[in-house]
Design a protein around this motif. Structure first.
Motif, PDB file in Angstrom:
ATOM      1  N   MET A  24       8.316   0.883   4.448  1.00  0.00           N
ATOM      2  CA  MET A  24       9.480   0.835   3.574  1.00  0.00           C
ATOM      3  C   MET A  24       9.707   2.189   2.923  1.00  0.00           C
ATOM      4  SD  MET A  24       8.900  -2.961   1.957  1.00  0.00           S
ATOM      5  CE  MET A  24      10.639  -3.289   1.813  1.00  0.00           C
ATOM      6  N   GLY A  25      10.978   2.571   2.797  1.00  0.00           N
ATOM      7  CA  GLY A  25      11.324   3.852   2.200  1.00  0.00           C
ATOM      8  C   GLY A  25      11.459   4.972   3.208  1.00  0.00           C
ATOM      9  N   LEU A  26      11.254   4.674   4.503  1.00  0.00           N
ATOM     10  CA  LEU A  26      11.351   5.697   5.545  1.00  0.00           C
ATOM     11  C   LEU A  26      12.760   5.823   6.106  1.00  0.00           C
ATOM     12  CD1 LEU A  26       8.067   4.919   7.531  1.00  0.00           C
ATOM     13  CD2 LEU A  26       8.499   6.921   6.087  1.00  0.00           C
ATOM     14  N   ASP A  27      13.543   4.770   6.001  1.00  0.00           N
ATOM     15  CA  ASP A  27      14.883   4.744   6.585  1.00  0.00           C
ATOM     16  C   ASP A  27      15.845   4.089   5.608  1.00  0.00           C
ATOM     17  OD1 ASP A  27      16.879   4.705   8.951  1.00  0.00           O
ATOM     18  OD2 ASP A  27      16.748   2.589   8.360  1.00  0.00           O
ATOM     19  N   ARG A  28      17.093   4.550   5.654  1.00  0.00           N
ATOM     20  CA  ARG A  28      18.100   4.047   4.729  1.00  0.00           C
ATOM     21  C   ARG A  28      18.391   2.561   4.917  1.00  0.00           C
ATOM     22  NH1 ARG A  28      21.493   6.687   1.549  1.00  0.00           N
ATOM     23  NH2 ARG A  28      20.853   8.659   2.504  1.00  0.00           N
ATOM     24  N   ASP A  79       0.856  -1.181   0.000  1.00  0.00           N
ATOM     25  CA  ASP A  79       0.000   0.000   0.000  1.00  0.00           C
ATOM     26  C   ASP A  79       0.895   1.234   0.000  1.00  0.00           C
ATOM     27  OD1 ASP A  79      -1.882   1.957   0.305  1.00  0.00           O
ATOM     28  OD2 ASP A  79      -2.658   1.261   2.219  1.00  0.00           O
ATOM     29  N   VAL A  80       0.930   1.927  -1.132  1.00  0.00           N
ATOM     30  CA  VAL A  80       1.765   3.122  -1.266  1.00  0.00           C
ATOM     31  C   VAL A  80       1.034   4.319  -0.674  1.00  0.00           C
ATOM     32  CG1 VAL A  80       3.028   4.620  -2.861  1.00  0.00           C
ATOM     33  CG2 VAL A  80       2.751   2.178  -3.389  1.00  0.00           C
ATOM     34  N   SER A  81       1.747   5.148   0.092  1.00  0.00           N
ATOM     35  CA  SER A  81       1.130   6.349   0.664  1.00  0.00           C
ATOM     36  C   SER A  81       0.662   7.272  -0.460  1.00  0.00           C
ATOM     37  CB  SER A  81       2.123   7.086   1.564  1.00  0.00           C
ATOM     38  OG  SER A  81       3.243   7.527   0.815  1.00  0.00           O
ATOM     39  N   GLY A  82      -0.448   7.962  -0.212  1.00  0.00           N
ATOM     40  CA  GLY A  82      -0.981   8.838  -1.239  1.00  0.00           C
ATOM     41  C   GLY A  82      -1.852   8.072  -2.224  1.00  0.00           C
ATOM     42  N   LYS A  83      -2.326   8.778  -3.233  1.00  0.00           N
ATOM     43  CA  LYS A  83      -3.204   8.175  -4.231  1.00  0.00           C
ATOM     44  C   LYS A  83      -2.816   8.672  -5.615  1.00  0.00           C
ATOM     45  CE  LYS A  83      -7.276   7.597  -1.232  1.00  0.00           C
ATOM     46  NZ  LYS A  83      -6.602   7.932   0.031  1.00  0.00           N
ATOM     47  N   GLY A  84      -3.460   8.110  -6.608  1.00  0.00           N
ATOM     48  CA  GLY A  84      -3.282   8.598  -7.961  1.00  0.00           C
ATOM     49  C   GLY A  84      -2.041   8.094  -8.667  1.00  0.00           C
ATOM     50  N   THR A  85      -1.605   8.881  -9.660  1.00  0.00           N
ATOM     51  CA  THR A  85      -0.540   8.457 -10.557  1.00  0.00           C
ATOM     52  C   THR A  85       0.784   8.219  -9.843  1.00  0.00           C
ATOM     53  OG1 THR A  85      -1.593   9.787 -12.289  1.00  0.00           O
ATOM     54  CG2 THR A  85       0.641   8.994 -12.719  1.00  0.00           C
ATOM     55  N   GLU A  91      10.564   9.608  -2.943  1.00  0.00           N
ATOM     56  CA  GLU A  91      10.685  10.928  -2.332  1.00  0.00           C
ATOM     57  C   GLU A  91      10.437  10.868  -0.825  1.00  0.00           C
ATOM     58  OE1 GLU A  91       6.260  12.906  -2.767  1.00  0.00           O
ATOM     59  OE2 GLU A  91       7.861  13.583  -4.109  1.00  0.00           O
ATOM     60  N   THR A  92      10.948  11.864  -0.128  1.00  0.00           N
ATOM     61  CA  THR A  92      10.947  11.871   1.338  1.00  0.00           C
ATOM     62  C   THR A  92       9.559  11.701   1.951  1.00  0.00           C
ATOM     63  OG1 THR A  92      12.842  13.390   1.256  1.00  0.00           O
ATOM     64  CG2 THR A  92      11.726  13.139   3.369  1.00  0.00           C
ATOM     65  N   LYS A  93       8.560  12.291   1.355  1.00  0.00           N
ATOM     66  CA  LYS A  93       7.223  12.254   1.944  1.00  0.00           C
ATOM     67  C   LYS A  93       6.453  10.965   1.635  1.00  0.00           C
ATOM     68  CE  LYS A  93       6.667  17.293   1.862  1.00  0.00           C
ATOM     69  NZ  LYS A  93       5.843  18.433   1.358  1.00  0.00           N
TER      70      LYS A  93
END
Length: 237
Positions: free
Chosen positions: A156-160, A62-68, A107-109
């Motif tokens: 995932m993607g929050l920390d290196r 489940d990717v944060s955000g919506k859309g493209t 991206e960071t967010k």
């Protein structure tokens, strides 16, 4: 505007083609799965793959955000998991390597919550990690009970790497005849009707309790029917 709608339609068709056409045929295990997007494209997905030792697993993301943007990250993450699965032998190893590649390319967010599993058919176990995702629910048909399985792990993607690696714990459940494990995204648990009222998750649990000995495909259809009856025409948000 018409051109934009057409491009979104094409993007949706491409995204749907990224979902598995067929579910794996695993001896003694019934699997049912479904993914419906709120908009033309979205960030929820699932996929099946094989580990280095030949055992099957699946990922639910489940990717944060919506859309493209979410759809692009979904496709990227799917590709990462598929590429790395054949080099790994455990969900935790696969999650750590996937996060390492994903981190500098998101991206960071943004971030991705995920469940990564492995069907250990030799030992009748289902192994899994939970990277910030909704807790799975285990149903015991003998005891007529259910248990929410809480396992540590950040998205995932929050920390290196180090914090993510230290946070991830691998859990397992023993697969007994008739028992079930339910995995889902917050698209179901946070479903809202016209009055912005959420679908009580207890209603989903009730479906399982009423269909303990039914086929998984029938349970899936019952859940979808409950969701659409609750929406009563409201748009999935």
């Amino acid at each position: 505007q018409e051109r934009f709608k057409q491009e979104l339609k094409i993007a949706r068709e491409v995204q749907l083609n990224l979902l598995p056409k067929n579910l794996p045929d695993l001896h003694g295990i019934e699997i049912a799965a479904e993914s419906l997007t709120a908009y033309e494209v979205g960030g929820d997905f699932y996929d099946f793959f094989q580990y280095k030792d030949g055992q099957y697993g699946f990922v639910l993301g489940d990717v944060s955000g919506k859309g493209t943007q979410a759809a692009f990250y979904m496709a990227e993450f799917k590709g990462i998991v598929q590429a790395l699965a054949s080099t790994c032998n455990s969900p935790k190893e696969l999650a750590i390597l996937s996060n390492k590649i994903l981190f500098p390319n998101i991206e960071t967010k943004s971030f991705i919550t995920a469940i990564i599993t492995k069907f250990d058919l030799k030992n009748n176990q289902l192994l899994f990690i939970r990277a910030g995702h909704s807790n799975p629910v285990y149903f015991d048909t003998e005891e007529m009970s259910h248990t929410e399985i809480s396992v540590s792990g950040i998205g995932m993607g929050l920390d290196r790497g180090k914090v993510f690696k230290d946070s991830i714990a691998e859990a397992s459940v023993t697969c007994r005849p008739g028992h079930m494990v339910f995995f889902y995204t917050d698209g179901l648990s946070e479903l809202m009707d016209h009055a912005n009222k959420e679908l009580p998750f207890s209603e989903i649990i009730k479906i399982f309790n009423n269909h303990m000995y039914d086929k998984t495909e029938n349970i899936k259809e019952a859940i979808l029917n409950k969701a659409f009856d609750f929406l009563k025409g409201a748009t999935i948000s």
